[in-house]
Design an enzyme around this catalytic site. Sequence first.
Site, short mmCIF file in Angstrom:
data_model
loop_
_atom_site.label_atom_id
_atom_site.label_comp_id
_atom_site.label_asym_id
_atom_site.label_seq_id
_atom_site.Cartn_x
_atom_site.Cartn_y
_atom_site.Cartn_z
CG ASP A 30 12.92 -66.57 -10.96
OD1 ASP A 30 13.08 -67.06 -12.09
OD2 ASP A 30 12.21 -67.10 -10.10
CG ASP A 71 10.57 -67.47 -6.25
OD1 ASP A 71 11.30 -67.45 -7.27
OD2 ASP A 71 9.54 -68.15 -6.19
CD GLU A 109 -2.71 -79.79 -20.06
OE1 GLU A 109 -2.33 -80.56 -19.18
OE2 GLU A 109 -3.12 -80.14 -21.17
#
Length: 1264
Positions: A413, A862, A516
């Site tokens: 992942d 995870d 952001e």
Amino acid sequence: MGGFAQFGKWLGKARSGSAGSDGPRKQREIFINQHDQNAQFRYANNYIKTSKYNVLTFLPKNLFEQFQRLANVYFFVLMLLQWCPVISSLTPITTMMPLFFVLLLTAVKDLVDDVQRHRSDNKVNGRRSDVLRGGKFVQERWDKVVVGDIIRMEDGQFVAADLMLLSSSEPNGLVYIETAELDGETNLKPRQALVETEPLKDSNEKFADLKAQITCEAPNNNLSKFEGVLKLDDGKSLPITNNQILLRGCILRNTVWCYGVVVFAGKDTKLMQNSGKTKFKRTNIDKLLNKIIIGIVMFLFVLCFAGSIGCGFWEYTTGRKFQWVMPWEERVVGGYSEETAIAVTSILMFFSYVIMLNTLVPISLYVSVEIVRLCHSVLINWDHEMMHNGSSSQARTTTLTEQLGQIEYIFSDKTGTLTQNIMTFNKCSINGRRYGDVLDDQGEIVEPDEGTLLTDFSKNPLADPAFRFFDPKLLTDIENKDPDCDLFFRILSLCHTVMPDEKHGKLVYQAQSPDEGALVSAARNFGYVFLYRTPDKVRVQIGDDQLEFRLLEIIDFNNVRKRMSVILEKDGKIVLYCKGADSVIMERLAKTEENEQLAEVTNDHLEQFAGEGLRTLCLAWKEIPQDQFDSWRKKYEEAKLSMDDRDDKMDEVAEEIETDLNLIGATAIEDKLQDGVPDAIASLALADIKIWVLTGDKLETAINIGYSCRLLTEEMEEVFVIDAEEKEGVKQQLEKAYEELSHPDNAPVWNPSSNEVFQPRETIVRFEGADDKAEKNGGNRPRKKSGGDTLDDPKPTGKTYALVIQGKSLAFALEAELEEIFLKIACLCSAVICCRVTPLQKALVVELVKRRKQAITLAIGDGANDVSMIKAAHIGIGISGQEGMQAVLASDYSIGQFRFLKRLLLVHGRWSYYRMAKFLRYFFYKNFAFTLCHFWYDMFCGFSAQVAYDPLYITFYNLLYTATPIVGVAIFDQDVNDVNSIDFPKLYTPGHRNVLFNTWQFFKSVIHGFATSLVVFYATYGAMHYYVEDLHGMQAFQTALGTILFVTVTADVALDTAFWAWINYAFVFGSLLVYFAATMAIHQFPVLSAYYGTDLKVFLNPSFWFTLVLTVIVLTVPIVLARFYKLDVNPSLSDRIRMRQKNASRRQRTIQLVQRPSYLRRSSRLRGSRFKRSGYAFAHESGFGHLITSGLNMFGGNEGTKESGSVRLFSRFQKQRADTNSKFKQNFIIQDNPKAEMKEIGLPVTGDEVDAASRDESVRTTTF
């Protein structure tokens, strides 16, 4: 009822991962607050069970499972046969004790494992939630929650089950959730209650009176989709989507309280549905052992058949003549003719030989293997080099350790595994000037270290103390009122959808994406502080002044637009601020000379940022006349109201206003990798391990992280991108890529001196169609397979490639028609990245490689979305951290960070495989040497299945005497130390090809044992046969034979020991002492052994000691010579490194000798990019724009309820407002004519700074 019809149609097409407790039903019905109605459906409760046993079932169930192993059944049958004195020359205790010990040890291990599972289950099931019971909310354990219950949750609590949101404390029924436990992402996601249920608020009476029916999909594993219908008492039907669903495992954030009704509980929740089936995992060595054991049993039967025939022949020719001395058993052959009696005796002798030669299949093998694996697991747990934040790595299973040394494919992942999901603002380019670099004395860009000075933000009381920036020039320019910097950070502080909040008296930001959040936080630290927003206002603080802007429109980000814009008004001036990917911003710039020159310089900076693995965005702006804006806004409002293709029409209208922009600069943020990830990936790649990244992130983000962590490199010839959304398009792209990889021109180019492949420059290739010509040709040199590969791969080449494929394309690539070509391409590439994939697709990719490549796989993740992948792989690794424990609970091993995977595989895995292989080779050698002596002895005993040793010697030979030396080797031996194991990853490759233990190695051990048994037996016979005059003499011969055999095999294990620790000395020499002490002690007590006094008769005989020494020399000298010859003529990499390691002084070992190879040394100087590519990466979901402009998250909450963060901040600042005219005056910066400035720049390749005087002359300020 149209909603029900559409819902039913969808259900007919849905592909659910599992029906859960609903069985074959395609949907479920839930009655809120009506437990009796729900009970008829027998929905799963909320109890989670991963344990296997309880107090009553442990013993019978565990014994049943253990006797599933054929070896245990085999030895149990042998034990029964030994109770029959007619056919057995051994007492049952010789098999009973080892079998009991095996069963007991395995049962204790299983019990310990299951106790741990019980504790984990109890911890989860014991969590508390407020559940509506009898008209009021009471504390209940999670396992008491059932479908249809209404639950109250508060900020920071875990969601107990899959809920449909009813109401919340926030305006318009909004809640914010963190899904780290599900997908590893820590950014917040909004959910909103239905308008019809939001007025319920927190009224107990209203919830107690609520009676409604939910019809929804059956349990499935789709995390991103939910479809259902809520039918109220008044008959009104309301659609339920994923926007109203809170999944188990999520955490409530920034919401004081909320209420929800349980739709899925326990095993039916999407979290558990994604867990996949728990599979029984066995190592390759286990599978090979099963085949070997079958072969040994067949060989055993051949020996038994030969012994049976020999018995019949001897009885017919010799034995029947001595009936008066050795009569046949009357109860066996009584009443038969002589020929029949011989035949019966011969048949019974077959079973006697089965009992006597049973040690060819030693039960102690399984005991020893379990002990060795357990010790290897303990060593992993005790390794302080793999500790993180005070917690050590954990081996959650003890049966797979040697498989860690044979991994060929790693499936990883990204978010939370390779990265920390933490973004940091590192560098930027402002109007042609580059900021954020750290320079050395020669002016070269270097990486910052602990001694690098940080920019001092102490003058800013709102700065984040954790923010780190290494270039003080930027802050100096801001303090000097540089207009370019002012405009740059003004855009960052205003162009976003971040939501402010207050925690513990401090201003905090909640962003839809960490990107952001990093940009707005950076602006805050540089003095441009975003304070609060309302649906039509935004307030920021610049220096000591607070400015308020009217928010006219937010044009939000999406994957097609790859940009976002805000339109603001202040004092009658309207401006548009835009940020997005360089590719979309650059093509929308105004066609002016100034923009073209600035774009060229900025592109140069973007390439350098991207080459450093940073994620980039471009910033631009424009001023909009009032009449143009009014006309455009009318179109945009019409597009918003469109019922057909609304999104497309809104994007089309947005294109009209986002043109003729003025470029101001670019940002470069770092998606922080976990410590040591690039080094770990580089080392694993050098160990010939292929790494595939399977992530839910979008393509740009995945590629960018690929470069950051060195999975993708500049030297790669091409990166193939498969992103078609139709099957035919995917097929064409795959065929194009395969044609590129198998082109005959792509020949390997070798560097003879370094034995490495010359790797040319890289390009990224996107296939747009079947007729497009590829830009370059190339290939790849795949690693050797472990066997069984059914694919006919093209001829390998010396160039390296990578494959990146989108989730929609992957769905077609995994179909039967395309999976073969997809796998061929993937296996020819050095790296594979699958992006936007679902949890199920992750598991399917792993299964494809397992099935078609017959390769050993490892999956690491995870989050809960990685559980199915972890369970599908041969080895599952869970990252234990803040993202949750679902992956850890489903894993075989847990580690704190990805970098520990390098040590886990290259050190512990390689050592474990090396030790287990050596252990098995020796074990079969010593057992064949031991057992075949029986057969040679029996040739002198009329093939009567007489044993060649003392029965107690037979019992303890494998269990005690020869067990400890080899177990010591199997636990502690090492060919090279851990430092060299890591520094020379190529040492890992023998495990891929099963070099150290395979069928040939087994046969070599058998031949070695066969030769040893012949030499030992006949040497002992030649020296001691004259003692065999009576029973006492025969016992002395047997004692001598056993002693010589034991010393010989112990000398062999001493020769096999490569690493001598004190415990090895204790095991080897201790076993010799134990043997002689035990033999002398046992033979002194007739009650323990019939061999009374034979030890002294043997040990006091000089010829015995001469025979012992001579036999050991004869058997060990050829081995020593052969090993010296191999070491001198054809040493392996392990041999060479071990010799260098031994010859180096202890003090200089890791400095002079064990230098890190050049491919692992890291230079402090940053590497420049030699190719053009974008580092653009941004959130893969839309932001909070629709919530902000609609005001859904602002006002409208009931009086007396706690307000959202923005509302509280707005109220506070309303009270603090004083002199608006004097306090809120501020400047917009308008570039008038930067031509002179760009001439001064001169378009340098390195992007040098612009002269300050030139800036002052070319920029003017306009006050609104």
